[in-house]
Design a protein around this motif. Sequence first.
Motif, mmCIF file in Angstrom:
data_model
loop_
_atom_site.group_PDB
_atom_site.id
_atom_site.type_symbol
_atom_site.label_atom_id
_atom_site.label_comp_id
_atom_site.label_asym_id
_atom_site.label_seq_id
_atom_site.Cartn_x
_atom_site.Cartn_y
_atom_site.Cartn_z
ATOM 1 N N THR A 1 0.826 -1.216 0.000
ATOM 2 C CA THR A 1 0.000 0.000 0.000
ATOM 3 C C THR A 1 0.856 1.260 0.000
ATOM 4 O OG1 THR A 1 -0.193 -0.180 2.411
ATOM 5 C CG2 THR A 1 -2.001 -1.067 1.097
ATOM 6 N N LEU A 2 2.001 1.216 0.683
ATOM 7 C CA LEU A 2 2.909 2.366 0.655
ATOM 8 C C LEU A 2 3.448 2.595 -0.753
ATOM 9 C CD1 LEU A 2 4.984 2.034 3.957
ATOM 10 C CD2 LEU A 2 3.528 3.956 3.298
ATOM 11 N N ARG A 3 3.820 1.516 -1.437
ATOM 12 C CA ARG A 3 4.302 1.652 -2.816
ATOM 13 C C ARG A 3 3.218 2.236 -3.717
ATOM 14 N NH1 ARG A 3 7.119 -3.597 -5.125
ATOM 15 N NH2 ARG A 3 7.328 -2.134 -6.856
ATOM 16 N N ALA A 4 1.990 1.793 -3.522
ATOM 17 C CA ALA A 4 0.891 2.321 -4.335
ATOM 18 C C ALA A 4 0.671 3.804 -4.059
ATOM 19 C CB ALA A 4 -0.383 1.530 -4.063
ATOM 20 N N ALA A 5 0.752 4.208 -2.784
ATOM 21 C CA ALA A 5 0.546 5.616 -2.429
ATOM 22 C C ALA A 5 1.646 6.505 -2.978
ATOM 23 C CB ALA A 5 0.464 5.760 -0.908
ATOM 24 N N LEU A 6 2.872 5.961 -3.079
ATOM 25 C CA LEU A 6 4.002 6.750 -3.562
ATOM 26 C C LEU A 6 4.122 6.759 -5.079
ATOM 27 C CD1 LEU A 6 6.742 5.740 -0.961
ATOM 28 C CD2 LEU A 6 5.348 7.811 -1.010
ATOM 29 N N ARG A 7 3.275 5.996 -5.758
ATOM 30 C CA ARG A 7 3.300 5.964 -7.216
ATOM 31 C C ARG A 7 2.137 6.703 -7.848
ATOM 32 N NH1 ARG A 7 5.245 -0.184 -8.933
ATOM 33 N NH2 ARG A 7 7.345 -0.022 -8.056
ATOM 34 N N ARG A 8 1.297 7.298 -7.042
ATOM 35 C CA ARG A 8 0.142 8.049 -7.548
ATOM 36 C C ARG A 8 0.080 9.402 -6.874
ATOM 37 N NH1 ARG A 8 -3.989 4.453 -9.265
ATOM 38 N NH2 ARG A 8 -5.214 6.319 -9.773
ATOM 39 N N GLY A 9 -0.510 10.355 -7.564
ATOM 40 C CA GLY A 9 -0.781 11.642 -6.950
ATOM 41 C C GLY A 9 0.451 12.485 -6.672
ATOM 42 N N PRO A 10 0.372 13.383 -5.707
ATOM 43 C CA PRO A 10 1.453 14.348 -5.460
ATOM 44 C C PRO A 10 2.759 13.717 -4.989
ATOM 45 C CG PRO A 10 -0.596 15.036 -4.395
ATOM 46 C CD PRO A 10 -0.809 13.641 -4.854
ATOM 47 N N LEU A 11 2.720 12.530 -4.383
ATOM 48 C CA LEU A 11 3.931 11.904 -3.853
ATOM 49 C C LEU A 11 4.681 11.084 -4.896
ATOM 50 C CD1 LEU A 11 2.687 10.741 -0.334
ATOM 51 C CD2 LEU A 11 4.009 12.780 -0.921
ATOM 52 N N ARG A 12 4.196 11.083 -6.123
ATOM 53 C CA ARG A 12 4.836 10.289 -7.166
ATOM 54 C C ARG A 12 6.127 10.960 -7.627
ATOM 55 N NH1 ARG A 12 1.395 9.943 -12.399
ATOM 56 N NH2 ARG A 12 1.977 12.153 -12.375
ATOM 57 N N ALA A 13 7.193 10.182 -7.651
ATOM 58 C CA ALA A 13 8.488 10.650 -8.146
ATOM 59 C C ALA A 13 8.795 9.923 -9.443
ATOM 60 C CB ALA A 13 9.588 10.408 -7.118
ATOM 61 N N HIS A 14 9.398 10.652 -10.379
ATOM 62 C CA HIS A 14 9.722 10.056 -11.678
ATOM 63 C C HIS A 14 10.689 8.893 -11.533
ATOM 64 C CE1 HIS A 14 10.331 9.758 -15.968
ATOM 65 N NE2 HIS A 14 11.634 9.918 -15.813
ATOM 66 N N HIS A 15 11.731 9.064 -10.727
ATOM 67 C CA HIS A 15 12.725 8.022 -10.530
ATOM 68 C C HIS A 15 13.507 8.381 -9.277
ATOM 69 C CE1 HIS A 15 15.044 4.576 -11.535
ATOM 70 N NE2 HIS A 15 16.148 5.236 -11.852
#
Length: 369
Positions: A136-150
């Motif tokens: 769930t943490l990975r999903a939260a960090l891959r969507r929305g404002p917390l998403r980083a390109h790399h």
Amino acid sequence: MTDLSALDREQATPAPRRGADPVKALLHRHRELCETAVDPLEIAAGLEAHGVTDRTAARFRHRDVFSLAEELYARANHHTDTPPTTAPAPEPRTAWAVLTLLPGLLCLATIAALRLTHGQARLLTAAAGTLALVLTLRAALRRGPLRAHHAPGTTLPAYWLIAYALLGEGLLQAALTGGPDTPPTTADWPLTTAPVAALTLACAPAAWTTHLFTTRTHRKLTASRALEDFATSVRPLLLGTVTLHLVALAALATLTATLLDEPSALPATLTLGALLHLARLLAIHGFTHAPKVILTATALAQAAALATVFAARLPGCAALATPVEALVTAWTPAAVPTLTCGVAALTLLLHAARRLTRASAHAHAEARR
């Protein structure tokens, strides 16, 4: 603080010759940037990234970089035969808002299940809860404002720091008293679950404050007419949003400590939360090297503190544990994560105050989204 590399690039930019077209040479030098840019703002950000400042723009008979970028954009030969790439539609707020709430709720559910189980069932519950929490943490960090390109190299040290917040203080205390002699149980080897619960619940305010920072800086960028004015207006916004996140984290840490009936670990929780938030904020805007180095160094420092205590049990090595023992005696085992994460968070804050106040950081972040 002056960016020395940018200053060197600026000084290396030759002054236009008398009588020559002052912009033509610059257009030729940055032809690819000017021809592929979708607006003058992208050119201004690219020029700044190459060390061109408002003072440099004056040498090309323009009052600022934005004015220079407008002329470069107007004079560039844009590829009209190539259809422009359409930006992806923004994700609905409900989608990423729900995703950022899930880690905290799942963490609380796992803690409650651990308190109701024993033996092998407890180990299985811990394993299943940890796996679900990571996903769930990975999903939260891959969507929305917390998403980083790399953001390579930051995941493992971040998970180590969270694991230390859960197990580290109990393990350190047990090691200083000659243990541990038992597996990690809530009775014999206390787990500090409240900080981890607060940190996972803080994913939601982290996403909202990051969204606030991103949208406000983009508005200031489009309204600015000078790079220095933009930097001056962004610094208080950066400090304000980081402070807002820490206030929310402090409230969550107090709440979880009360609900779980655990001592408050506010200093350690706040410093770790600030460190993780700043590292993600920098990674979102393309600055991944400093977060990777700082997170890794902090994780190694905490691991070294534990290692010296265990190594002191070897013959003739008792002095190795003296610094950690003195620190824990003067304060508590929470001193180790508080000091290591506090120094690291302050370092990243100073770095962010330099990097995230540049127009190129936000224009490039918008292009990546």
